[in-house]
Write a protein that holds these residues in place. Structure first.
Motif, PDB file in Angstrom:
ATOM      1  N   PHE A  21       0.916  -1.331  -0.058  1.00 47.31           N
ATOM      2  CA  PHE A  21      -0.037  -0.141   0.120  1.00 47.31           C
ATOM      3  C   PHE A  21       0.898   1.241  -0.042  1.00 47.31           C
ATOM      4  O   PHE A  21       1.703   1.319   1.019  1.00 47.31           O
ATOM      5  CB  PHE A  21      -1.008   0.046   1.219  1.00 47.31           C
ATOM      6  N   THR A  22       0.666   2.296  -1.043  1.00 47.72           N
ATOM      7  CA  THR A  22       1.285   3.425  -1.191  1.00 47.72           C
ATOM      8  C   THR A  22       0.421   4.559  -0.875  1.00 47.72           C
ATOM      9  O   THR A  22      -0.709   4.505  -1.930  1.00 47.72           O
ATOM     10  CB  THR A  22       2.137   3.514  -2.297  1.00 47.72           C
ATOM     11  N   PRO A  23       0.212   5.120  -0.056  1.00 49.39           N
ATOM     12  CA  PRO A  23      -0.764   6.319   0.283  1.00 49.39           C
ATOM     13  C   PRO A  23      -0.539   7.533  -0.798  1.00 49.39           C
ATOM     14  O   PRO A  23       0.533   7.736  -1.110  1.00 49.39           O
ATOM     15  CB  PRO A  23      -0.634   6.833   1.742  1.00 49.39           C
ATOM     16  N   GLU A  24      -1.555   8.140  -1.255  1.00 46.80           N
ATOM     17  CA  GLU A  24      -1.463   9.359  -2.424  1.00 46.80           C
ATOM     18  C   GLU A  24      -1.542  10.659  -1.512  1.00 46.80           C
ATOM     19  O   GLU A  24      -2.276  10.655  -0.594  1.00 46.80           O
ATOM     20  CB  GLU A  24      -2.534   9.378  -3.203  1.00 46.80           C
ATOM     21  N   ALA A  25      -0.711  11.468  -1.676  1.00 45.50           N
ATOM     22  CA  ALA A  25      -0.595  12.654  -1.081  1.00 45.50           C
ATOM     23  C   ALA A  25      -2.016  13.499  -1.407  1.00 45.50           C
ATOM     24  O   ALA A  25      -2.357  13.665  -2.446  1.00 45.50           O
ATOM     25  CB  ALA A  25       0.755  13.729  -1.583  1.00 45.50           C
ATOM     26  N   GLY A  26      -2.381  14.236  -0.347  1.00 47.61           N
ATOM     27  CA  GLY A  26      -3.498  14.888  -0.490  1.00 47.61           C
ATOM     28  C   GLY A  26      -4.944  14.084  -0.830  1.00 47.61           C
ATOM     29  O   GLY A  26      -5.768  14.724  -1.082  1.00 47.61           O
ATOM     30  N   VAL A  27      -4.844  13.021  -0.574  1.00 52.46           N
ATOM     31  CA  VAL A  27      -5.855  12.272  -0.536  1.00 52.46           C
ATOM     32  C   VAL A  27      -6.327  11.568   0.735  1.00 52.46           C
ATOM     33  O   VAL A  27      -5.525  10.946   1.272  1.00 52.46           O
ATOM     34  CB  VAL A  27      -5.760  10.912  -1.724  1.00 52.46           C
ATOM     35  N   ALA A  28      -7.428  11.534   1.330  1.00 53.53           N
ATOM     36  CA  ALA A  28      -8.094  11.132   2.307  1.00 53.53           C
ATOM     37  C   ALA A  28      -8.067   9.695   2.416  1.00 53.53           C
ATOM     38  O   ALA A  28      -8.457   8.842   1.564  1.00 53.53           O
ATOM     39  CB  ALA A  28      -9.414  11.788   2.750  1.00 53.53           C
TER      40      ALA A  28
END
Length: 546
Positions: A21-28
């Motif tokens: 899992f790689t979180p996306e910047a600016g996305v909740a």
């Protein structure tokens, strides 16, 4: 719901499903949980894999916290597993199969390995293995069985003669039920097997599922009782006892004995007629109309009334014998009533009886209106009265009584001397001997011819002729011995006599062939009648002398 940056990859080498899992910047971060992850795995075609609940929890928390995840194994492929358990007594083994989770199904090799790990080598149930393979599962399935030992059987004795033979009324020649004839009495003959010993068996050992031998207990041997009479070991089979004599088999607590005598309390319609190959003892009476036949002796403790008694040996009647006296039954037939024996006849008294003995007749008290025939002698009187009154008495050598006849001058016939049966027997012997001598003469001529002209007589014919000559010579020797014995009997018959020790009454007649003597007047001091110079002579006896 979507989770941007979530990825699942199946690693064939580790057979694991790896999540990243790689979180996306600016996305909740999305709000997800473990059930959602499991549904996602199933949608991707990995639903059969075994989940790692802890790893899925970490993954869900990391996604919700927007924390990156790199190569987290959340599920794996697991092959089916076979487990074998063995009972405490090692006599059974059970198979359980854990189904596969994304891995390989169960196979025969896996089951065999599980058996080997538990040391199960014998008693394997191949049908149970086939069943487990077909279903792909098993829950405590009996997969192997030990073999219990079969303990040996104890030796035993088997009785080879029936316990009793059903004696039921028989159908006579007229098709009617004869309630006196209840069939034959069970008899065994010398040499006939009556018991058999079945030896004990050693048993068969058992075996556990691990191949360990379980010993069997041998059976206990049993032996014939040494207290059995009338039987002996069979020479041909030591495990059998055979009758040592001909007689009646009787069961006892220890086996079978053979009694030479058939014993019965009394002979009535309830006991039935008796036909026995041996001796017979009747403790009581013989009822009118009954029959006793025996190859041996017959002893009767009571009385005999209008019955048929036949013995190959002696007959003893401790009471008396009463005949039918010419009486007839309801159909007008004369009631059969006679006594015959090959030996001697003894009784206290006889009345209107027919008695025939191959040797002698002995009567203690009285013979009244009876027909008595004895080859040798008739003696009436011992401790009791000793009267012959009426009837007929026939003997070759001697008829003796204390008193013959009665004051009523009843006709009493006495026959002595040459027995017609002896004369006929002599004539038959002479004729037979002559025939054998003629045959021998012919054979001797043939042998003489063979000696002079051997080429004219075939060897086989010569052989038969020699055998025949020896047989004829043996026959002549036997016939000569019989003739000598018979001539001695005939010589003794010439000295035959009648003795009335105490008294004889008018009415007595003595016959010897063509000779005849009739008593005229009573002889109170007794009388002796004998053959002398071709006539019957009578001599008066002194009182009490014979």
């Amino acid at each position: 719901m979507e989770a941007q940056g979530l990825d699942f990859t199946y690693d064939p080498e580790s057979r694991s499903l790896v999540a990243s899992f790689t979180p996306e910047a600016g996305v909740a971060p999305p709000t997800i949980d473990v059930p959602w992850l499991e549904e996602r795995i199933a949608e991707l075609g990995h639903g059969a894999l075994r989940r790692n609940a802890a790893a899925l929890g970490v993954l869900a928390d990391s996604i919700k916290g927007a924390r990156p995840v790199a190569a987290l194994a959340v599920a794996e492929a697991v092959d089916a597993k076979a487990e074998v358990s063995v009972a405490g007594d090692k006599m059974a083994a059970f198979l359980s199969i854990t189904p596969p989770q994304g891995g390989a199904p169960i196979d025969d090799a896996a089951i065999r390995r599980a058996l080997a790990q538990q040391g199960v080598t014998t008693g394997i149930r191949e049908s149970a293995i086939a069943q487990a393979l077909a279903l792909g599962q098993a829950d405590n399935l009996l997969i192997a069985e030990g073999r219990a030992p079969v303990h040996g059987e104890d030796g035993r004795i088997e009785v080879l003669v029936p316990e009793s033979r059903s004696r039921v009324p028989q159908v006579n020649e007229k098709g009617l039920m004869d309630y006196r004839n209840l069939g034959e009495i069970l008899t065994v003959h010398a040499g006939q097997a009556v018991m058999q010993r079945i030896p004990a068996t050693p048993g068969t050992p058992g075996e556990t599922v691990s191949g360990a031998v379980i010993p069997a207990l041998a059976g206990k041997e049993t032996m014939f009782s040494p207290n059995l009479s009338g039987v002996a070991p069979d020479p041909a089979d030591p495990n059998k006892l055979a009758a040592a004599i001909t007689g009646q088999p009787v069961r006892t607590r220890e086996g079978v004995i053979v009694e030479p005598t058939y014993t019965v309390n009394e002979v009535t319609i309830n006991s039935g007629n008796i036909d026995f190959d041996g001796a017979v003892t009747v403790k009581g009476d013989v009822q009118a109309g009954m029959t006793i036949r025996a190859s041996g002796d017959i002893e009767i403790g009571g009385t005999v009334e209008a019955a048929v008694i036949v013995a190959g040996g002696d007959i003893v009647i401790k009471g008396g014998a009463i005949g039918a006296g010419g009486r007839k039954d309801a159909q007008g037939n004369e009631i059969p009533s006679y006594i015959q024996c090959g030996g001697s006849f003894t009784a206290t008294y006889v009345q209107q009886a027919k008695v025939e003995a191959g040797d002698s007749i002995f009567i203690d008290d009285v013979a009244m209106q009876s027909n008595l025939i004895a080859i040798n002698q008739i003696v009436v009187g011992h401790k009791q009265r000793g009267h012959i009154i009426g009837g007929r008495a026939q003997a070759t050598l001697l008829v003796k009584a204390k008193v013959i006849g009665s004051g009523a001058h009843i006709g009493t016939r006495i026959d002595i001397g040459l027995d017609p049966k002896l004369r006929a027997q002599q004539q038959r012997l002479v004729l037979h001997r002559q025939q054998v001598e003629e045959q021998l003469a012919q054979v001797v001529k043939l042998l003489e011819l063979a000696a002079k002209l051997p080429e004219r007589v075939p060897p086989e014919t010569l052989k038969r002729a020699r055998i025949t000559r020896e047989s004829l010579l043996r026959t002549l020797t036997r016939l000569g011995e019989e003739e000598t014995l018979l001539q001695e009997q005939l010589r003794l018959a010439q000295n035959a006599k009648v003795i009335a020790e105490q008294a004889v009454y008018e009415g007595m007649e003595v016959h010897c062939g063509l000779l005849h003597y009739a008593v005229v007047g009573d002889k109170p001091h007794g009388l002796q009648v004998r053959v002398a110079e071709g006539a019957l002579e009578a001599d008066q006896l002194a009182r009490g002398k014979s």
